[in-house]
Design an enzyme around this catalytic site. Structure first.
Site, PDB file in Angstrom:
ATOM      1  N   ARG A  90       0.854  -1.196   0.000  1.00  0.00           N
ATOM      2  CA  ARG A  90       0.000   0.000   0.000  1.00  0.00           C
ATOM      3  C   ARG A  90       0.891   1.248   0.000  1.00  0.00           C
ATOM      4  NH1 ARG A  90      -5.113  -1.696  -1.151  1.00  0.00           N
ATOM      5  NH2 ARG A  90      -5.659  -3.501   0.139  1.00  0.00           N
ATOM      6  N   ASN A 106      11.973   1.294   3.090  1.00  0.00           N
ATOM      7  CA  ASN A 106      11.236   0.285   2.328  1.00  0.00           C
ATOM      8  C   ASN A 106      12.216  -0.597   1.569  1.00  0.00           C
ATOM      9  OD1 ASN A 106       9.087  -1.067   1.039  1.00  0.00           O
ATOM     10  ND2 ASN A 106       9.209   0.310  -0.732  1.00  0.00           N
ATOM     11  N   HIS A 108      12.724  -3.003  -1.746  1.00  0.00           N
ATOM     12  CA  HIS A 108      12.090  -3.143  -3.063  1.00  0.00           C
ATOM     13  C   HIS A 108      12.880  -4.154  -3.894  1.00  0.00           C
ATOM     14  CE1 HIS A 108       9.631  -1.985  -6.475  1.00  0.00           C
ATOM     15  NE2 HIS A 108      10.724  -1.902  -7.193  1.00  0.00           N
ATOM     16  N   SER A 135      16.802  -3.174  -3.439  1.00  0.00           N
ATOM     17  CA  SER A 135      17.114  -1.830  -2.947  1.00  0.00           C
ATOM     18  C   SER A 135      16.440  -1.584  -1.605  1.00  0.00           C
ATOM     19  CB  SER A 135      16.613  -0.763  -3.938  1.00  0.00           C
ATOM     20  OG  SER A 135      17.146  -0.984  -5.239  1.00  0.00           O
ATOM     21  N   ASP A 140       9.530   8.391   0.721  1.00  0.00           N
ATOM     22  CA  ASP A 140       9.044   9.774   0.636  1.00  0.00           C
ATOM     23  C   ASP A 140       7.658   9.711   0.004  1.00  0.00           C
ATOM     24  OD1 ASP A 140      11.009  10.768  -2.315  1.00  0.00           O
ATOM     25  OD2 ASP A 140       9.370   9.327  -2.065  1.00  0.00           O
ATOM     26  N   ASP A 144       8.458   4.556  -4.578  1.00  0.00           N
ATOM     27  CA  ASP A 144       9.812   3.964  -4.632  1.00  0.00           C
ATOM     28  C   ASP A 144      10.829   4.971  -5.185  1.00  0.00           C
ATOM     29  OD1 ASP A 144       8.188   0.957  -5.694  1.00  0.00           O
ATOM     30  OD2 ASP A 144       8.854   1.494  -3.674  1.00  0.00           O
TER      31      ASP A 144
HETATM   32  C1  GRF Z   1       9.500  -8.328  -1.026  1.00  0.00           C
HETATM   33  O1  GRF Z   1      10.273  -8.626  -2.183  1.00  0.00           O
HETATM   34  C2  GRF Z   1       9.276  -6.843  -0.937  1.00  0.00           C
HETATM   35  O2  GRF Z   1      10.368  -6.061  -1.346  1.00  0.00           O
HETATM   36  C3  GRF Z   1       8.151  -6.670  -1.900  1.00  0.00           C
HETATM   37  O3  GRF Z   1       7.277  -7.755  -1.645  1.00  0.00           O
HETATM   38  C4  GRF Z   1       8.071  -8.841  -1.180  1.00  0.00           C
HETATM   39  C5  GRF Z   1       7.515  -9.249   0.150  1.00  0.00           C
HETATM   40  O4  GRF Z   1       7.948 -10.527   0.418  1.00  0.00           O
HETATM   41  N1  GRF Z   1       7.470  -5.401  -1.719  1.00  0.00           N
HETATM   42  P1  GRF Z   1       7.690 -11.141   1.881  1.00  0.00           P
HETATM   43  O5  GRF Z   1       6.248 -10.817   2.216  1.00  0.00           O
HETATM   44  O6  GRF Z   1       8.664 -10.474   2.800  1.00  0.00           O
HETATM   45  O7  GRF Z   1       7.968 -12.606   1.708  1.00  0.00           O
END
Ligand code: GRF
Length: 195
Positions: A90, A106, A108, A135, A140, A144
């Site tokens: 979200r 975060n 990513h 990453s 912000d 991303d």
């Molecule tokens: C991770 O790769 C995260 O960066 C991305 O969704 C995935 C979440 O995986 N937004 P998990 O729920 O930690 O297994």
């Protein structure tokens, strides 16, 4: 000891890696609460480690702002010094980001600014990328788009699908995340000093 809140939406494998790292008494941070925007499977990891958790179901609120206001209220109960978004699917409302920035990071599954957004792994495959990455950024009000504080390349293999590639990226994400949390906790990384 840095008090950390982790927000998730999914399986929470990255959360579990952080919980395992923080289980070591020498680790300078601890997860004080886990929050989710739905009944996420990953909340079970918090239970396994005896960590409190809360759910603020996004679908119960008329607007993102109302959801964010409840999320903010829940976070203030625990008053974390760092909020980690680890699979939270979200976008946070600007009011919440403004209230907590730059203490929100975060993870990513791409080499930002390449492939931002909810489908970074799928987009890298679709683009025919030979390498992607993982990453960690400061959140912000963009998508991303915040300051990159850690990232590492991950190869894309010819027979990769979204799952195999994502499962190769996640261990790198976890290692970067744990290292960033450690560096924030020791003061080695000052989030307020990032561009
Ligand atoms: C991770 O790769 C995260 O960066 C991305 O969704 C995935 C979440 O995986 N937004 P998990 O729920 O930690 O297994």
């Amino acid at each position: 000891m840095l008090n950390v809140a982790v927000l998730i939406s999914g399986t929470g494998s990255n959360l579990r890696a952080l919980l395992e790292a923080a289980d070591d008494p020498s680790f300078p941070a601890r997860v004080v609460v886990v929050g989710a925007d739905r009944e996420a499977d990953g909340l079970a990891h918090a239970d396994d480690f005896g960590i409190p958790s809360f759910t603020v179901p996004y679908t119960r609120y008329a607007t993102r702002e109302q959801w964010g206001a409840e999320l903010d209220a829940q976070l203030r109960v625990w008053n974390p010094e760092l909020i980690v978004l680890s699979g939270l699917m979200r976008l946070l409302p600007q009011t919440l980001v403004d209230a907590w920035a730059p203490r929100i990071i975060n993870t990513h599954p791409a080499y930002l600014p390449e492939f931002p957004g909810a489908h970074g792994v799928r987009d890298a495959l679709a683009a025919g990328a030979e390498q992607t990455g993982a990453s960690v950024i400061i959140v912000d009000n963009g998508v991303d788009a915040g300051p990159i504080i850690a990232q590492e390349r991950v190869p894309v293999l010819p027979d990769d699908d979204e799952h195999t590639l994502h499962e190769r990226i996640k261990p790198v994400e976890r290692r970067l995340l744990i290292d960033v949390v450690r560096r924030v906790a020791t003061g080695e990384l000052d989030l307020t000093a990032q561009p």
